[in-house]
Write a protein that holds these residues in place. Structure first.
Motif, mmCIF file in Angstrom:
data_model
loop_
_atom_site.group_PDB
_atom_site.id
_atom_site.type_symbol
_atom_site.label_atom_id
_atom_site.label_comp_id
_atom_site.label_asym_id
_atom_site.label_seq_id
_atom_site.Cartn_x
_atom_site.Cartn_y
_atom_site.Cartn_z
ATOM 1 N N VAL A 139 0.840 -1.278 0.133
ATOM 2 C CA VAL A 139 -0.020 -0.011 0.027
ATOM 3 C C VAL A 139 0.984 1.339 0.028
ATOM 4 N N ASP A 141 -0.468 4.854 -0.559
ATOM 5 C CA ASP A 141 -1.784 5.193 -0.829
ATOM 6 C C ASP A 141 -1.666 6.764 -1.125
ATOM 7 N N PHE A 332 -7.031 4.652 -1.381
ATOM 8 C CA PHE A 332 -6.916 3.371 -1.177
ATOM 9 C C PHE A 332 -7.727 2.483 -2.015
ATOM 10 N N GLN A 335 -5.999 2.347 -5.590
ATOM 11 C CA GLN A 335 -4.728 1.518 -5.563
ATOM 12 C C GLN A 335 -5.239 -0.241 -5.586
#
Length: 388
Positions: A139, A141, A332, A335
């Motif tokens: 992640v 973000d 978020f 992605q």
């Protein structure tokens, strides 16, 4: 239109970030909008399978969101052939072992950062995933925030000319927990549990700087614990053993200087909780979570230093707002969509465990720089460290 259900084991979603951003605002939002459409017309329907240590919390969360499947047995979930993907948002100290199990089970995996508690651990995860041939992602973000997407647009369009410097300010006051509940879990302030703002935020700064401006070449940091005593979720006082503020100066490729302050002990006097100011020979910009403002060279006023007279203009009014020119979804969620396309249709992807290891490396070097009181070079995390 054909549809495919993707079953995603989500470990750690009873926590704040895993619940709100990954479960509710990403995968459940995808479900509620009717799924994710792929280029060939197939619609992907995510089906979260909740995993964690607390049966009561999992049961309540599953009931709240009408999710039929949850488990406290990670091994059993990973051994289930119907599970298509593993996601990890646990506390950092628990992540490494769980990710190794997912790799051994041959599951594509997507994990929060930092990917491990040490650079050695982060590199090992990247190696294991590469050798097992499993698709993997970390992640990152901040790259998908509206403000930083506008900033990227400016960089790629040559707005700044030669970029000189980047200044970042991040943070807010986290209540100590005695007279008002803290906004962050207490483990964040215990080093033995993987806490600390440097470990949390320097991985973010690494990928933001790397992607927008260039690789980090050196770091000099001062890391401290401003608030040494806090109160946990049960109201019990404890000693904060992890840092709650980190002040860093980083040199990037090409000579760009970045200065970034991160603190959970600062009161906000900014337009947004995170802001980056970028100064270049042709113009400057200030980008936050959502907004981005610019001042071009041709429109730069002539400030005159005179402390005996009040300022005749409001400096913020001299900047121009960058228009959206696009529709921005939750960072978020954006992605997540990219990762699902990567796993299912080999869509483009570069935010893997190797990239995550760079963030772990920078955090470790920042802590070491502070302890040793000196600037440290930043190289390839997989290369042997040079002898001082």
């Amino acid at each position: 239109m054909p549809s495919t259900t993707v079953r995603i084991a989500m470990n750690g979603v009873t926590g704040r970030m895993g619940h709100h951003q990954h479960l509710v605002r990403s995968l459940l939002a995808l479900r509620d909008q009717g799924g994710l459409a792929l280029p060939d017309g197939t619609v992907i329907l995510p089906e979260p399978v909740l995993v964690g240590r607390s049966a009561p919390k999992l049961r309540a969360l599953a009931a709240r969101h009408n999710l039929p499947h949850w488990s406290c047995d990670l091994d059993a979930v990973l051994g289930d052939d119907s599970i298509d993907l593993y996601f990890d948002a646990q506390v950092t100290a628990a992540r490494e072992e769980a990710v190794k199990k997912a790799i051994a089970a041959g599951k594509p995996l997507y994990v929060e950062k930092p990917t491990a508690s040490s650079l050695t651990g982060a590199l090992e995860l990247a190696r294991l995933a590469r050798e097992a041939g499993v698709k993997n992602g970390v992640v990152q973000d901040k790259l998908f925030l509206p403000g930083l997407r506008k900033l990227r647009r400016l960089v790629e369009g040559g707005f700044f000319g030669r970029i000189l410097s980047v200044r970042g300010e991040f943070g807010y006051w986290v209540f100590e927990g005695d007279w008002q509940p803290a906004q962050r879990p207490s483990w964040n302030y215990r080093a033995e549990d993987g806490g600390g703002i440097a470990a949390d935020m320097f991985p973010h700064w690494e990928y933001v700087l790397h992607e927008l401006f260039g690789p980090v070449r050196s770091v000099q940091a001062h890391v401290t614990t401003h608030i040494p005593r806090r109160w946990d979720e049960s109201g019990t006082p404890y000693e904060a053993t992890a840092d709650d503020a980190a002040y860093g100066i980083l040199e990037l490729a090409g000579g760009i200087v970045a200065q970034i302050n991160s603190s959970w002990a600062v009161r906000v006097h900014r337009d947004e909780l995170l802001e980056f100011q970028v100064d270049g020979t042709e113009g400057s910009a200030v980008a936050g979570l959502r907004h981005c403002r610019v001042q071009h060279r041709a429109a730069t006023p002539r400030p005159v230093w005179n402390p005996d007279l009040p300022a005749s203009a409001t400096f913020r009014d001299q900047w121009q707002e960058v228009p959206d020119n696009d529709t921005f979804d939750n960072a978020f969620k954006v992605q997540w969509e990219l990762f699902l396309r990567h796993v299912l249709r080999d869509g483009p992807w570069r935010w893997d465990l190797a990239a995550g290891a760079r963030g772990v490396q920078l955090a470790a070097l920042a802590l070491r720089s502070s302890a040793e009181g000196r600037r440290l070079p930043v190289g390839d995390p997989a290369a042997p460290e040079p002898t001082p």
